[in-house]
Design a protein around this motif. Structure first.
Motif, PDB file in Angstrom:
ATOM      1  N   UNK A 148       2.117   6.266  -7.199  1.00  0.00           N
ATOM      2  CA  UNK A 148       1.048   6.992  -7.871  1.00  0.00           C
ATOM      3  C   UNK A 148       0.879   8.424  -7.347  1.00  0.00           C
ATOM      4  N   UNK A 149       1.616   8.734  -6.273  1.00  0.00           N
ATOM      5  CA  UNK A 149       1.543  10.050  -5.641  1.00  0.00           C
ATOM      6  C   UNK A 149       0.119  10.413  -5.228  1.00  0.00           C
ATOM      7  N   UNK A 150      -0.531   9.427  -4.591  1.00  0.00           N
ATOM      8  CA  UNK A 150      -1.876   9.631  -4.043  1.00  0.00           C
ATOM      9  C   UNK A 150      -1.903   9.044  -2.634  1.00  0.00           C
ATOM     10  N   UNK A 151      -2.935   9.382  -1.895  1.00  0.00           N
ATOM     11  CA  UNK A 151      -3.038   8.882  -0.519  1.00  0.00           C
ATOM     12  C   UNK A 151      -3.328   7.385  -0.496  1.00  0.00           C
ATOM     13  N   UNK A 152      -3.072   6.781   0.638  1.00  0.00           N
ATOM     14  CA  UNK A 152      -3.384   5.363   0.817  1.00  0.00           C
ATOM     15  C   UNK A 152      -4.883   5.136   0.670  1.00  0.00           C
ATOM     16  N   UNK A 153      -5.668   6.063   1.170  1.00  0.00           N
ATOM     17  CA  UNK A 153      -7.119   5.954   1.037  1.00  0.00           C
ATOM     18  C   UNK A 153      -7.516   5.961  -0.437  1.00  0.00           C
ATOM     19  N   UNK A 154      -6.892   6.825  -1.228  1.00  0.00           N
ATOM     20  CA  UNK A 154      -7.209   6.884  -2.658  1.00  0.00           C
ATOM     21  C   UNK A 154      -6.816   5.588  -3.359  1.00  0.00           C
ATOM     22  N   UNK A 155      -5.679   4.996  -2.965  1.00  0.00           N
ATOM     23  CA  UNK A 155      -5.268   3.709  -3.540  1.00  0.00           C
ATOM     24  C   UNK A 155      -6.328   2.654  -3.248  1.00  0.00           C
ATOM     25  N   UNK A 156      -6.777   2.587  -2.009  1.00  0.00           N
ATOM     26  CA  UNK A 156      -7.776   1.586  -1.632  1.00  0.00           C
ATOM     27  C   UNK A 156      -9.108   1.829  -2.326  1.00  0.00           C
ATOM     28  N   UNK A 157      -9.496   3.078  -2.496  1.00  0.00           N
ATOM     29  CA  UNK A 157     -10.739   3.372  -3.232  1.00  0.00           C
ATOM     30  C   UNK A 157     -10.630   2.919  -4.679  1.00  0.00           C
ATOM     31  N   UNK A 158      -9.477   3.201  -5.314  1.00  0.00           N
ATOM     32  CA  UNK A 158      -9.282   2.769  -6.705  1.00  0.00           C
ATOM     33  C   UNK A 158      -9.308   1.250  -6.801  1.00  0.00           C
ATOM     34  N   UNK A 159      -8.658   0.582  -5.855  1.00  0.00           N
ATOM     35  CA  UNK A 159      -8.622  -0.877  -5.856  1.00  0.00           C
ATOM     36  C   UNK A 159     -10.028  -1.452  -5.698  1.00  0.00           C
ATOM     37  N   UNK A 160     -10.825  -0.856  -4.842  1.00  0.00           N
ATOM     38  CA  UNK A 160     -12.190  -1.317  -4.627  1.00  0.00           C
ATOM     39  C   UNK A 160     -13.035  -1.142  -5.897  1.00  0.00           C
ATOM     40  N   UNK A 161     -12.904   0.022  -6.540  1.00  0.00           N
ATOM     41  CA  UNK A 161     -13.665   0.247  -7.780  1.00  0.00           C
ATOM     42  C   UNK A 161     -13.235  -0.725  -8.867  1.00  0.00           C
ATOM     43  N   UNK A 167       0.831  -1.203   0.000  1.00  0.00           N
ATOM     44  CA  UNK A 167       0.000   0.000   0.000  1.00  0.00           C
ATOM     45  C   UNK A 167       0.865   1.252   0.000  1.00  0.00           C
ATOM     46  N   UNK A 168       1.900   1.263   0.834  1.00  0.00           N
ATOM     47  CA  UNK A 168       2.834   2.397   0.872  1.00  0.00           C
ATOM     48  C   UNK A 168       3.495   2.616  -0.490  1.00  0.00           C
ATOM     49  N   UNK A 169       3.954   1.510  -1.105  1.00  0.00           N
ATOM     50  CA  UNK A 169       4.631   1.612  -2.399  1.00  0.00           C
ATOM     51  C   UNK A 169       3.699   2.135  -3.489  1.00  0.00           C
ATOM     52  N   UNK A 170       2.482   1.625  -3.530  1.00  0.00           N
ATOM     53  CA  UNK A 170       1.518   2.103  -4.531  1.00  0.00           C
ATOM     54  C   UNK A 170       1.178   3.571  -4.311  1.00  0.00           C
ATOM     55  N   UNK A 171       1.006   3.950  -3.054  1.00  0.00           N
ATOM     56  CA  UNK A 171       0.695   5.332  -2.717  1.00  0.00           C
ATOM     57  C   UNK A 171       1.814   6.263  -3.170  1.00  0.00           C
ATOM     58  N   UNK A 172       3.048   5.880  -2.903  1.00  0.00           N
ATOM     59  CA  UNK A 172       4.198   6.700  -3.314  1.00  0.00           C
ATOM     60  C   UNK A 172       4.342   6.737  -4.831  1.00  0.00           C
TER      61      UNK A 172
END
Length: 75
Positions: free
Chosen positions: A31-44, A24-29
């Motif tokens: 993509x330069x987005x928050x961890x919450x945004x990563x999880x929202x994208x993953x859920x969608x 999660x940290x790696x994806x967030x860094x």
């Protein structure tokens, strides 16, 4: 009073393994987005995949050079 165009938000606690948190940290860094945004994208994305599979569609990855295809299998 909440605006009509603002979706209501819910809060949850999420317990992740060390490896999951690192991913999660790696994806967030990356993509330069928050961890919450990563999880929202993953859920969608997961929801979209499930809907399309339910319609009988298949999901493939294709190698850019060799054009070799691999089907994504969901459980």
């Amino acid at each position: 009073m909440e605006q009509a165009d603002t979706p209501s938000r819910k809060t949850m606690t999420l317990n992740l393994t060390e490896a999951e948190m690192k991913a999660l940290d790696e994806l967030s860094s990356m993509k330069e987005i928050s961890k919450t945004a990563v999880l929202r994208q993953a859920l969608r994305l997961y929801q979209m995949i499930e809907v399309r599979i339910a319609r009988g569609e298949k999901l493939f990855f294709e190698h850019d050079i060799t054009k070799e295809k691999a089907e994504l299998m969901m459980i």
